[in-house]
Design an enzyme around this catalytic site. Structure first.
Site, PDB file in Angstrom:
ATOM      1  N   ASP A  17       0.839  -1.206   0.000  1.00  0.00           N
ATOM      2  CA  ASP A  17       0.000   0.000   0.000  1.00  0.00           C
ATOM      3  C   ASP A  17       0.873   1.255   0.000  1.00  0.00           C
ATOM      4  OD1 ASP A  17      -2.121  -1.719   0.158  1.00  0.00           O
ATOM      5  OD2 ASP A  17      -2.719  -1.180   2.200  1.00  0.00           O
ATOM      6  N   GLY A  43      -3.475  -5.377   1.047  1.00  0.00           N
ATOM      7  CA  GLY A  43      -4.149  -6.398   0.224  1.00  0.00           C
ATOM      8  C   GLY A  43      -5.221  -7.049   1.078  1.00  0.00           C
ATOM      9  N   GLY A 227     -20.282   0.960   8.377  1.00  0.00           N
ATOM     10  CA  GLY A 227     -19.359   2.020   8.779  1.00  0.00           C
ATOM     11  C   GLY A 227     -19.754   2.656  10.088  1.00  0.00           C
ATOM     12  N   ASP A 252      -8.022   6.500  10.147  1.00  0.00           N
ATOM     13  CA  ASP A 252      -7.761   5.848   8.855  1.00  0.00           C
ATOM     14  C   ASP A 252      -8.652   4.614   8.754  1.00  0.00           C
ATOM     15  OD1 ASP A 252      -6.811   4.593   6.607  1.00  0.00           O
ATOM     16  OD2 ASP A 252      -4.717   4.518   7.246  1.00  0.00           O
ATOM     17  N   ALA A 255      -8.850  -0.844   5.502  1.00  0.00           N
ATOM     18  CA  ALA A 255      -8.806  -2.221   6.011  1.00  0.00           C
ATOM     19  C   ALA A 255      -9.699  -2.477   7.222  1.00  0.00           C
ATOM     20  CB  ALA A 255      -7.374  -2.666   6.324  1.00  0.00           C
ATOM     21  N   ALA A 256     -10.579  -1.531   7.564  1.00  0.00           N
ATOM     22  CA  ALA A 256     -11.506  -1.798   8.670  1.00  0.00           C
ATOM     23  C   ALA A 256     -12.408  -2.983   8.303  1.00  0.00           C
ATOM     24  CB  ALA A 256     -12.339  -0.559   8.966  1.00  0.00           C
ATOM     25  N   GLY A 257     -12.804  -3.048   7.036  1.00  0.00           N
ATOM     26  CA  GLY A 257     -13.625  -4.178   6.582  1.00  0.00           C
ATOM     27  C   GLY A 257     -12.863  -5.490   6.703  1.00  0.00           C
ATOM     28  N   ASP A 258     -11.553  -5.437   6.498  1.00  0.00           N
ATOM     29  CA  ASP A 258     -10.734  -6.656   6.619  1.00  0.00           C
ATOM     30  C   ASP A 258     -10.615  -7.075   8.086  1.00  0.00           C
ATOM     31  OD1 ASP A 258     -10.343  -6.555   3.865  1.00  0.00           O
ATOM     32  OD2 ASP A 258      -8.571  -5.280   4.062  1.00  0.00           O
ATOM     33  N   ARG A 291      -6.084   3.620  14.047  1.00  0.00           N
ATOM     34  CA  ARG A 291      -4.642   3.553  13.747  1.00  0.00           C
ATOM     35  C   ARG A 291      -4.415   3.651  12.243  1.00  0.00           C
ATOM     36  NH1 ARG A 291      -4.644  -1.918  17.126  1.00  0.00           N
ATOM     37  NH2 ARG A 291      -5.049  -0.951  19.132  1.00  0.00           N
ATOM     38  N   GLY A 293      -2.802   2.811   8.528  1.00  0.00           N
ATOM     39  CA  GLY A 293      -2.308   1.668   7.769  1.00  0.00           C
ATOM     40  C   GLY A 293      -3.252   0.482   7.818  1.00  0.00           C
TER      41      GLY A 293
HETATM   42  O1  RIB Z   1      -9.117  -3.334   2.265  1.00  0.00           O
HETATM   43  C1  RIB Z   1      -8.007  -2.499   2.247  1.00  0.00           C
HETATM   44  C2  RIB Z   1      -7.036  -2.968   1.204  1.00  0.00           C
HETATM   45  O2  RIB Z   1      -7.601  -2.763  -0.074  1.00  0.00           O
HETATM   46  C3  RIB Z   1      -5.726  -2.215   1.165  1.00  0.00           C
HETATM   47  O3  RIB Z   1      -4.763  -2.741   2.041  1.00  0.00           O
HETATM   48  C4  RIB Z   1      -5.341  -2.295  -0.298  1.00  0.00           C
HETATM   49  O4  RIB Z   1      -4.206  -3.065  -0.536  1.00  0.00           O
HETATM   50  C5  RIB Z   1      -6.566  -2.858  -1.006  1.00  0.00           C
HETATM   51  O5  RIB Z   1      -6.424  -4.179  -1.299  1.00  0.00           O
END
Ligand code: RIB
Length: 327
Positions: A17, A43, A227, A252, A255-258, A291, A293
């Site tokens: 990223d 990712g 959200g 930020d 990646a909250a969804g991740d 946080r 990133g």
């Molecule tokens: O979900 C967030 C991610 O989407 C980021 O880290 C970016 O790499 C994209 O894949």
């Protein structure tokens, strides 16, 4: 890998990223001055795997990296985070790259250049079939080729392994995939893509109606990630529950969804049940937005437990609760 816990498999993208911080996300044709630049491992696949590892659960990632310097760096990060990367192969050429702009509000926009992720094929799933077969849950997203997602969905259905599909970035999916997933976890924009209900804003008017429409398309379980408005969980067995957000200061939302998806899978494997797992996942996502990133923002189990406990005790200040609208 910790003993006694069935591992989770993640099949998905691994990106580097490249993040620009700006006051506001620029509009078309606009040039703005940035406040800072950062490089983070990201990712959606790798982020979800790291989210799971941070929560102390064994996780294996199936993906592809390029043979470039980013590939070496990303491999090192994943190993360091405790992700089993025996299913990560190397492709000649560049690794996946995401160009991310994060505004002061915490919202972001992302452009992805798939690189090696585009070469993750059904053959990679077959080559790692033992990882899939020995998993308690499988997670995937849409930053890899659709035929690979289709193949994975077929295997999970055949082997009765629960599959959580994060339909991000949103693209058309065959009905066979929709029917094979156990939990489908769009954010508001993605949900609107799959139901066709665009209302000019990114907010869904009626999450319960949206969930019903998606269930009507044959998807057994839905978690809508809303959200700053929390989450909504529904299933074909008439489960319907609205989850309120955790009030946190977002810096930020990347990646909250991740964070949500990784934690949701961990919750389910800890036998918390779908509603408590979604609540646990909302707490993980809320912490991640505090946080910067993608992978560096993933919380530990102790941090999630503390937030849940504070919420139970009514010990949270209500300011601008932000969950996982943007990724
Ligand atoms: O979900 C967030 C991610 O989407 C980021 O880290 C970016 O790499 C994209 O894949």
């Amino acid at each position: 890998m910790s003993a006694g816990k069935k591992p989770i498999a993640v099949v998905g993208s691994i990106n580097i990223d490249l993040v620009a911080n700006t006051e506001q996300i620029p509009v078309e044709g606009e040039t703005v001055l940035g406040r800072g630049f950062h490089i983070h491992p990201g990712g959606k696949g790798a982020n979800q795997a790291v989210a799971i590892a941070r929560l102390g659960h064994p996780v294996r990632l199936i993906g592809r990296l390029g043979d470039d310097a980013f590939g070496t760096q990303l491999r090192r990060h994943l190993e360091h985070a405790g992700v089993d990367i025996s299913g990560v192969a190397t492709t000649p050429g560049s690794s996946g790259v995401a160009m991310i702009t994060v505004a002061d509000s915490g919202e972001n926009c992302i452009v992805i250049i798939p690189g090696a992720n585009a070469w993750l094929t059904p053959d990679d799933i077959e080559a790692n079939i033992d990882i899939i077969r020995s998993s308690g849950i499988v997670l995937t997203q849409l930053e890899i080729p659709i035929e690979t997602v289709e193949h994975l969905a077929k295997i999970c259905a055949r082997e009765a392994i629960p599959l959580i599909l994060d339909p991000a970035p949103a693209k058309e999916l065959p009905a066979s995939v929709l029917k094979s997933v156990t939990w489908f976890t769009p954010n508001e924009t993605e949900a609107a893509f799959f139901t066709g209900e665009r209302n000019g804003t990114s907010e869904l008017r009626d999450p319960s109606h949206t969930a019903k429409t998606l269930i009507g398309r044959g998807i057994p379980g839905i978690v809508l990630k809303l959200g700053s408005r929390g989450a909504f969980i529904a299933s074909k067995d008439s489960l319907q529950e609205r989850l309120s957000p955790f009030p946190v200061q977002a810096i930020d939302t990347t990646a909250a969804g991740d964070a949500f998806n990784g934690a949701f899978a961990v919750g389910l494997l800890l036998q918390k049940g779908p509603v408590a797992s979604a609540r646990f996942a909302s707490a993980a996502a809320a912490l991640s937005v505090t946080r910067a990133g993608a992978q560096p923002s993933m919380p530990t189990m102790a941090e999630v437990d503390r937030l849940l406990e504070a919420a139970r005790a009514g010990d949270l200040e209500s300011n601008n609760g932000v969950g996982e609208r943007s990724r």
